[in-house]
Design an enzyme around this catalytic site. Structure first.
Site, PDB file in Angstrom:
ATOM      1  N   GLY A 152       0.846  -1.200   0.000  1.00  0.00           N
ATOM      2  CA  GLY A 152       0.000   0.000   0.000  1.00  0.00           C
ATOM      3  C   GLY A 152       0.877   1.244   0.000  1.00  0.00           C
ATOM      4  N   ILE A 176       1.411   3.314   6.676  1.00  0.00           N
ATOM      5  CA  ILE A 176       0.638   4.233   7.507  1.00  0.00           C
ATOM      6  C   ILE A 176       0.214   3.556   8.803  1.00  0.00           C
ATOM      7  CG2 ILE A 176      -0.262   5.624   5.590  1.00  0.00           C
ATOM      8  CD1 ILE A 176      -3.003   4.181   6.117  1.00  0.00           C
ATOM      9  N   ASP A 177       0.236   2.209   8.825  1.00  0.00           N
ATOM     10  CA  ASP A 177      -0.253   1.487  10.007  1.00  0.00           C
ATOM     11  C   ASP A 177       0.712   1.591  11.193  1.00  0.00           C
ATOM     12  OD1 ASP A 177      -2.211   0.721   8.255  1.00  0.00           O
ATOM     13  OD2 ASP A 177      -1.445  -1.304   7.956  1.00  0.00           O
ATOM     14  N   ARG A 220     -26.223  13.926  16.781  1.00  0.00           N
ATOM     15  CA  ARG A 220     -26.010  12.638  16.160  1.00  0.00           C
ATOM     16  C   ARG A 220     -24.747  11.969  16.673  1.00  0.00           C
ATOM     17  NH1 ARG A 220     -27.133  14.159  10.029  1.00  0.00           N
ATOM     18  NH2 ARG A 220     -29.248  13.337  10.030  1.00  0.00           N
ATOM     19  N   MET A 245      -8.242   3.150   8.837  1.00  0.00           N
ATOM     20  CA  MET A 245      -7.408   1.995   8.457  1.00  0.00           C
ATOM     21  C   MET A 245      -6.493   1.571   9.601  1.00  0.00           C
ATOM     22  SD  MET A 245      -6.130   2.456   4.574  1.00  0.00           S
ATOM     23  CE  MET A 245      -7.142   1.956   3.193  1.00  0.00           C
ATOM     24  N   GLY A 246      -5.709   0.551   9.352  1.00  0.00           N
ATOM     25  CA  GLY A 246      -4.731   0.088  10.334  1.00  0.00           C
ATOM     26  C   GLY A 246      -4.580  -1.421  10.351  1.00  0.00           C
ATOM     27  N   GLU A 294     -10.605  -0.350  11.366  1.00  0.00           N
ATOM     28  CA  GLU A 294     -11.213  -1.309  10.419  1.00  0.00           C
ATOM     29  C   GLU A 294     -11.051  -2.751  10.899  1.00  0.00           C
ATOM     30  OE1 GLU A 294      -9.146  -1.211   6.658  1.00  0.00           O
ATOM     31  OE2 GLU A 294      -7.188  -1.540   7.588  1.00  0.00           O
ATOM     32  N   ARG A 345      -4.291   7.594   3.068  1.00  0.00           N
ATOM     33  CA  ARG A 345      -3.039   7.252   2.398  1.00  0.00           C
ATOM     34  C   ARG A 345      -2.645   8.278   1.345  1.00  0.00           C
ATOM     35  NH1 ARG A 345      -3.528   1.060   1.318  1.00  0.00           N
ATOM     36  NH2 ARG A 345      -3.242   1.702  -0.838  1.00  0.00           N
TER      37      ARG A 345
HETATM   38  O1  F6P Z   1      -1.280  -1.614   5.251  1.00  0.00           O
HETATM   39  C1  F6P Z   1      -1.722  -0.379   4.822  1.00  0.00           C
HETATM   40  C2  F6P Z   1      -3.206  -0.411   4.529  1.00  0.00           C
HETATM   41  O2  F6P Z   1      -3.593   0.890   4.165  1.00  0.00           O
HETATM   42  C3  F6P Z   1      -4.082  -0.966   5.653  1.00  0.00           C
HETATM   43  O3  F6P Z   1      -4.311  -0.014   6.661  1.00  0.00           O
HETATM   44  C4  F6P Z   1      -5.310  -1.385   4.875  1.00  0.00           C
HETATM   45  O4  F6P Z   1      -6.011  -2.417   5.521  1.00  0.00           O
HETATM   46  C5  F6P Z   1      -4.750  -1.867   3.587  1.00  0.00           C
HETATM   47  O5  F6P Z   1      -3.485  -1.254   3.420  1.00  0.00           O
HETATM   48  C6  F6P Z   1      -5.619  -1.548   2.382  1.00  0.00           C
HETATM   49  O6  F6P Z   1      -4.990  -1.993   1.244  1.00  0.00           O
HETATM   50  P1  F6P Z   1      -5.529  -1.806  -0.241  1.00  0.00           P
HETATM   51  O7  F6P Z   1      -4.759  -0.666  -0.823  1.00  0.00           O
HETATM   52  O8  F6P Z   1      -5.198  -3.097  -0.901  1.00  0.00           O
HETATM   53  O9  F6P Z   1      -6.985  -1.516  -0.193  1.00  0.00           O
END
Ligand code: F6P
Length: 343
Positions: free
Chosen positions: A10, A128-129, A164, A171-172, A223, A276
Site C-alpha cells: 500500500g 501508515i499502520d 447525532r 485503516m490500520g 477497520e 493514504r
Molecule cells: O497496510 C496499509 C493499509 O492501508 C491498511 O491499513 C489497509 O487495511 C490496507 O493497506 C488496504 O490496502 P488496499 O490498498 O489493498 O486496499
C-alpha cells in the site's frame, strides 16, 4: 554502483521523499546511479524500469503517492527458489548491482528472502499502520493521523448540530495505532481497536451518557476492530500475500448501537484510502528523508541486508529480518491510558 529502487505494498505519504533523498545523496556523495522499478516487484519480474536522476527526483519532496507506482505482486508466490532466480536474472540483465526496497512487512519479507539468497539489498520501512516492530515509527503514519483528525473535527461540528452519533472508521489492519491516536487527538468518546474485544453495551452506555448531557458522540473504530467478535471482511479475493480486505466495522458498530439505543440518530464515515493520499506532513518528510539517506549510506558501506529504522531520535540500520518478525500492535499500557474516563 547502479541501484534499483522499488516501492511495494500500500502506498503512503513520504515514499517519494525517500526516493528523492536516496537518489540525491547516492549520486552526489557516492557516485551511484539509479533506476526505478515500476509497480513494486512486478517491475522487477518484468524488467520494467525508468531512469531516476537528480532532475527527476528534485521536485518530489512534498508529492504524495509514489512516482514508481506500487503493487502487491509477490515474486516468491510461485516458489521461493524460482522467484529469487527470476529476480537475480533480471537484475543481471539490467546491470543493476543492488536494490533499495521501500515497503512494509510483505515487501520487506521478500527483500529478506532475497538477501538470504545473496542478492544485494537494503530496505526502508513504510506503512501508515506504523506496525513494524523494528522501528519506533514509519513515515506516513503522522500524515494519516493528521488527516483523520481533521476529518473528525469536521464530523464533530455537523454531529453536534444534529445531536447525532458520528462513527468514523479508519485503516490500520491488525494494529490500532491510527485509531488510538486519532481518537485521542480528536477527543473521541470511544475508540475501538483490533487488539481488544469490543464491549458493545459499554459503548452504548457511553453514547447514551454523551447524548444525555447534550453532546454528540464521536466513535472512532479501527477497520480491524472485532465489533461482532471477529474482523469485518469484504467479500473480495485475498491478495498475493494472503491478506483479506477489511471493511464494514463502522457499519456493524452503527447497527449494533441502533439496536441498543432507541431513536439514535447516527452516521458512518469510512475514511479508508483518504488516509493514504496527499502530501506528507513535515514530520513524515523528515523521517522519509532520513530513511532514504540512511539506506544509501548502508549501500555505500556494504551493510547489505539491513533496513533503516528509527530508534529513539536516531536513525540506525537493523537487520532486515527484524523488520518482518513481529507485528507492532498497541500494547495494553497504551490501551488503558484513557480507560474509564468520560470525555
Ligand atoms: O497496510 C496499509 C493499509 O492501508 C491498511 O491499513 C489497509 O487495511 C490496507 O493497506 C488496504 O490496502 P488496499 O490498498 O489493498 O486496499
Amino acid at each position: 554502483m547502479r541501484v534499483g529502487i522499488l516501492t511495494g505494498g500500500g502506498d503512503c505519504p513520504g515514499l517519494n521523499a525517500v526516493i528523492r533523498a536516496a537518489v540525491l545523496a547516492g549520486t552526489q556523495r557516492h557516485g551511484m546511479s539509479f533506476v526505478g522499478f515500476l509497480d513494486g516487484w512486478r517491475g522487477v519480474l518484468d524488467g520494467d524500469v525508468v531512469a531516476l536522476d537528480e532532475e527527476r527526483v528534485r521536485p518530489l519532496l512534498a508529492v504524495g503517492g509514489t512516482v514508481l507506482g506500487s503493487s502487491r505482486t509477490n515474486p516468491l508466490a510461485g516458489g521461493a527458489a524460482q522467484g529469487v532466480q527470476r529476480v537475480r536474472a533480471q537484475l543481471a540483465a539490467l546491470g543493476v548491482d543492488a536494490l533499495l526496497v521501500i515497503g512494509g512487512e510483505d515487501t520487506l519479507g521478500v527483500a529478506t528472502a532475497l538477501h538470504e539468497a545473496g542478492v544485494p539489498v537494503v530496505g526502508a520501512p513504510k506503512t501508515i499502520d506504523d506496525d513494524l516492530s523494528a522501528t519506533d515509527a514509519t513515515f506516513g503514519f503522522d500524515t494519516a493521523v493528521q488527516t483523520a483528525v481533521e476529518a473528525c473535527d469536521r464530523l464533530v461540528t455537523t454531529g453536534a448540530s444534529h445531536h447525532r452519533a458520528m462513527v468514523v472508521e479508519v485503516m490500520g489492519r491488525h494494529a490500532g495505532w491510527i485509531a488510538l491516536h486519532t481518537g485521542m487527538a480528536a477527543g473521541a468518546h470511544a475508540t475501538l481497536l483490533p487488539e481488544e474485544a469490543v464491549d458493545l453495551d459499554a459503548v452504548a452506555d457511553v453514547v447514551r451518557s454523551v447524548l444525555a448531557r447534550g453532546g454528540a458522540p464521536l466513535l472512532v473504530v479501527s477497520e480491524g476492530a472485532p465489533v461482532l467478535g471477529e474482523q469485518a471482511v469484504k467479500d473480495a479475493p485475498v491478495d498475493a500475500f494472503g491478506h483479506v480486505q477489511l471493511g464494514g466495522a463502522g457499519e456493524q458498530l452503527e447497527r449494533e448501537l441502533q439496536r441498543r439505543v432507541p431513536g439514535l440518530s447516527s452516521r458512518v464515515t469510512v475514511l479508508g484510502h483518504l488516509l493514504r493520499g496527499g502530501t506528507p506532513s513535515a514530520a513524515d518528510r523528515v523521517l522519509a528523508t532520513r530513511f532514504g539517506l540512511s539506506a544509501v549510506e548502508a549501500l555505500a558501506a556494504g551493510r547489505l541486508g539491513t533496513m533503516a529504522a528509527l530508534r529513539g531520535v536516531d536513525v540506525v540500520q537493523v537487520p532486515l529480518a527484524e523488520a518482518t518478525g513481529v507485528l507492532r500492535t498497541v500494547p495494553p499500557a497504551r490501551r488503558s491510558e484513557t480507560a474509564g474516563l468520560r470525555w
